[in-house]
Design an enzyme around this catalytic site. Structure first.
Site, PDB file in Angstrom:
ATOM      1  N   GLY A  45      53.122 -19.438 -16.530  1.00 54.20           N
ATOM      2  CA  GLY A  45      53.560 -19.235 -17.908  1.00 54.20           C
ATOM      3  C   GLY A  45      53.522 -17.805 -18.403  1.00 54.20           C
ATOM      4  O   GLY A  45      54.223 -17.443 -19.349  1.00 54.20           O
TER       5      GLY A  45
ATOM      6  N   ASP B  12      45.388 -22.805 -26.128  1.00 58.28           N
ATOM      7  CA  ASP B  12      45.495 -24.099 -26.819  1.00 58.28           C
ATOM      8  C   ASP B  12      44.077 -24.623 -27.012  1.00 58.28           C
ATOM      9  O   ASP B  12      43.423 -24.288 -27.991  1.00 58.28           O
ATOM     10  CB  ASP B  12      46.385 -25.020 -25.965  1.00 58.28           C
ATOM     11  CG  ASP B  12      46.624 -26.375 -26.605  1.00 58.28           C
ATOM     12  OD1 ASP B  12      46.502 -26.491 -27.824  1.00 58.28           O
ATOM     13  OD2 ASP B  12      46.953 -27.339 -25.872  1.00 58.28           O
TER      14      ASP B  12
ATOM     15  N   GLY C 265      41.748 -23.755 -24.987  1.00 58.88           N
ATOM     16  CA  GLY C 265      40.931 -22.648 -24.489  1.00 58.88           C
ATOM     17  C   GLY C 265      40.256 -22.942 -23.157  1.00 58.88           C
ATOM     18  O   GLY C 265      39.606 -22.084 -22.577  1.00 58.88           O
TER      19      GLY C 265
ATOM     20  N   LEU D  40      41.326 -20.635 -20.015  1.00 58.95           N
ATOM     21  CA  LEU D  40      40.735 -19.292 -19.973  1.00 58.95           C
ATOM     22  C   LEU D  40      39.222 -19.351 -19.790  1.00 58.95           C
ATOM     23  O   LEU D  40      38.647 -18.504 -19.106  1.00 58.95           O
ATOM     24  CB  LEU D  40      41.110 -18.509 -21.232  1.00 58.95           C
ATOM     25  CG  LEU D  40      42.536 -17.961 -21.215  1.00 58.95           C
ATOM     26  CD1 LEU D  40      42.843 -17.190 -22.492  1.00 58.95           C
ATOM     27  CD2 LEU D  40      42.771 -17.060 -19.999  1.00 58.95           C
TER      28      LEU D  40
ATOM     29  N   LYS E 180      47.304 -21.176 -30.602  1.00 57.29           N
ATOM     30  CA  LYS E 180      47.620 -22.397 -31.353  1.00 57.29           C
ATOM     31  C   LYS E 180      46.496 -22.707 -32.315  1.00 57.29           C
ATOM     32  O   LYS E 180      45.331 -22.705 -31.943  1.00 57.29           O
ATOM     33  CB  LYS E 180      47.813 -23.563 -30.382  1.00 57.29           C
ATOM     34  CG  LYS E 180      49.072 -24.349 -30.627  1.00 57.29           C
ATOM     35  CD  LYS E 180      49.128 -25.576 -29.769  1.00 57.29           C
ATOM     36  CE  LYS E 180      50.366 -25.569 -28.891  1.00 57.29           C
ATOM     37  NZ  LYS E 180      50.572 -26.876 -28.232  1.00 57.29           N
TER      38      LYS E 180
ATOM     39  N   ARG F 224      61.711 -21.916 -19.217  1.00 56.17           N
ATOM     40  CA  ARG F 224      60.840 -20.733 -19.102  1.00 56.17           C
ATOM     41  C   ARG F 224      61.603 -19.421 -19.307  1.00 56.17           C
ATOM     42  O   ARG F 224      61.048 -18.433 -19.747  1.00 56.17           O
ATOM     43  CB  ARG F 224      60.196 -20.675 -17.707  1.00 56.17           C
ATOM     44  CG  ARG F 224      59.117 -21.696 -17.463  1.00 56.17           C
ATOM     45  CD  ARG F 224      58.330 -21.308 -16.219  1.00 56.17           C
ATOM     46  NE  ARG F 224      57.597 -22.423 -15.640  1.00 56.17           N
ATOM     47  CZ  ARG F 224      56.379 -22.808 -16.022  1.00 56.17           C
ATOM     48  NH1 ARG F 224      55.771 -22.170 -16.992  1.00 56.17           N
ATOM     49  NH2 ARG F 224      55.770 -23.821 -15.432  1.00 56.17           N
TER      50      ARG F 224
HETATM   51  P1  5GP Z   1      44.425 -24.694 -22.784  1.00 62.66           P
HETATM   52  O1  5GP Z   1      43.653 -24.746 -21.506  1.00 62.66           O
HETATM   53  O2  5GP Z   1      44.122 -23.522 -23.651  1.00 62.66           O
HETATM   54  O3  5GP Z   1      44.354 -26.012 -23.524  1.00 62.66           O
HETATM   55  O4  5GP Z   1      45.928 -24.638 -22.402  1.00 62.66           O
HETATM   56  C1  5GP Z   1      46.477 -23.520 -21.876  1.00 62.66           C
HETATM   57  C2  5GP Z   1      47.652 -23.887 -21.020  1.00 62.66           C
HETATM   58  O5  5GP Z   1      48.278 -25.114 -21.435  1.00 62.66           O
HETATM   59  C3  5GP Z   1      48.685 -22.811 -21.172  1.00 62.66           C
HETATM   60  O6  5GP Z   1      48.540 -21.846 -20.151  1.00 62.66           O
HETATM   61  C4  5GP Z   1      49.974 -23.585 -21.024  1.00 62.66           C
HETATM   62  O7  5GP Z   1      50.326 -23.649 -19.670  1.00 62.66           O
HETATM   63  C5  5GP Z   1      49.662 -24.979 -21.496  1.00 62.66           C
HETATM   64  N1  5GP Z   1      50.102 -25.217 -22.895  1.00 62.66           N
HETATM   65  C6  5GP Z   1      49.328 -25.402 -23.990  1.00 62.66           C
HETATM   66  N2  5GP Z   1      50.073 -25.586 -25.099  1.00 62.66           N
HETATM   67  C7  5GP Z   1      51.368 -25.534 -24.695  1.00 62.66           C
HETATM   68  C8  5GP Z   1      52.634 -25.647 -25.392  1.00 62.66           C
HETATM   69  O8  5GP Z   1      52.752 -25.850 -26.607  1.00 62.66           O
HETATM   70  N3  5GP Z   1      53.742 -25.523 -24.622  1.00 62.66           N
HETATM   71  C9  5GP Z   1      53.696 -25.319 -23.275  1.00 62.66           C
HETATM   72  N4  5GP Z   1      54.854 -25.219 -22.634  1.00 62.66           N
HETATM   73  N5  5GP Z   1      52.529 -25.183 -22.601  1.00 62.66           N
HETATM   74  C10 5GP Z   1      51.381 -25.299 -23.304  1.00 62.66           C
HETATM   75 MG    MG Z   2      49.588 -21.905 -18.258  1.00 64.62          MG
END
Ligand code: 5GP
Ligand code: MG
Length: 172
Positions: free
Chosen positions: A38, A97, A99, A102, A125, A159
């Site tokens: 991404g 999102d 987190g 990361l 987000k 993408r």
């Molecule tokens: P986290 O681990 O912070 O919940 O999510 C991070 C990963 O989830 C991001 O690198 C991404 O790949 C995916 N992600 C989270 N929210 C979205 C969204 O609204 N759209 C898309 N396409 N990917 C998301």
């Molecule tokens: Mg990702």
């Protein structure tokens, strides 16, 4: 599809962030580490705005599965990681999102003895975090909608779009 962030806004914000990072990492052994897949577009644009010498590398993380928009099991891959011992690592991801991605990555990278680790994301987000830290840098705060474009996918499509858009419920 609704357009949320236009290419010119992305360009401006990425430029400003690049300038800020160029000051922060001046004279430091910086490695910019992109999270595949991404962060590809964000990383490619950001490194060209960082005017101090630095290295680039990639790691892999994925949590979305196919047509689902909710995170599945998180998988991280360190196969492509360059040597980061003693280096100041800036991890670049598309979106923060929950987190968890990361958080997991920073923990895993710590084992490779970098001098420091910071995180930068294109999108933050709102109201979704499930971890106890925030990214050190972000470009745009967005509401809790599913976004695509500028690196972000839905079922591996979209993408390549130069803008950030959100999909309507009937489109997902
Ligand atoms: P986290 O681990 O912070 O919940 O999510 C991070 C990963 O989830 C991001 O690198 C991404 O790949 C995916 N992600 C989270 N929210 C979205 C969204 O609204 N759209 C898309 N396409 N990917 C998301
Ligand atoms: Mg990702």
């Amino acid at each position: 599809m609704q357009r949320l962030v236009e290419p010119a806004e992305i360009q401006n914000r990425v430029r400003t962030l690049g300038q800020q990072l160029s000051q922060t990492y001046h004279d430091q052994p910086l490695t910019v580490l992109g999270v595949l897949t991404g962060s590809m577009l964000f990383m490619a644009d950001l490194v060209r705005e960082i005017t101090v010498p630095h290295r680039m590398g990639v790691v892999h993380a994925s949590s979305y599965r196919g047509k689902s928009t909710v995170g599945g099991e998180l998988r991280v891959g360190m196969d492509l990681l360059p040597d980061i011992r003693g280096r100041d690592v800036l991890v670049i991801d598309d979106i923060f999102d929950t987190g968890r991605t990361l958080e997991r990555l920073v923990q895993a990278l710590d084992a490779y003895h970098p001098r420091s680790i910071k995180t930068a994301v294109l999108l933050l987000k709102e109201g979704r975090s499930m971890v106890s830290f925030n990214p050190d840098y972000f470009c745009f705060r967005i509401p809790d909608v599913f976004v695509i474009g500028y690196g972000l996918d839905y079922n591996d499509d979209y993408r390549h779009l130069p803008f950030i858009g959100s999909l309507e419920p009937h489109e997902i």
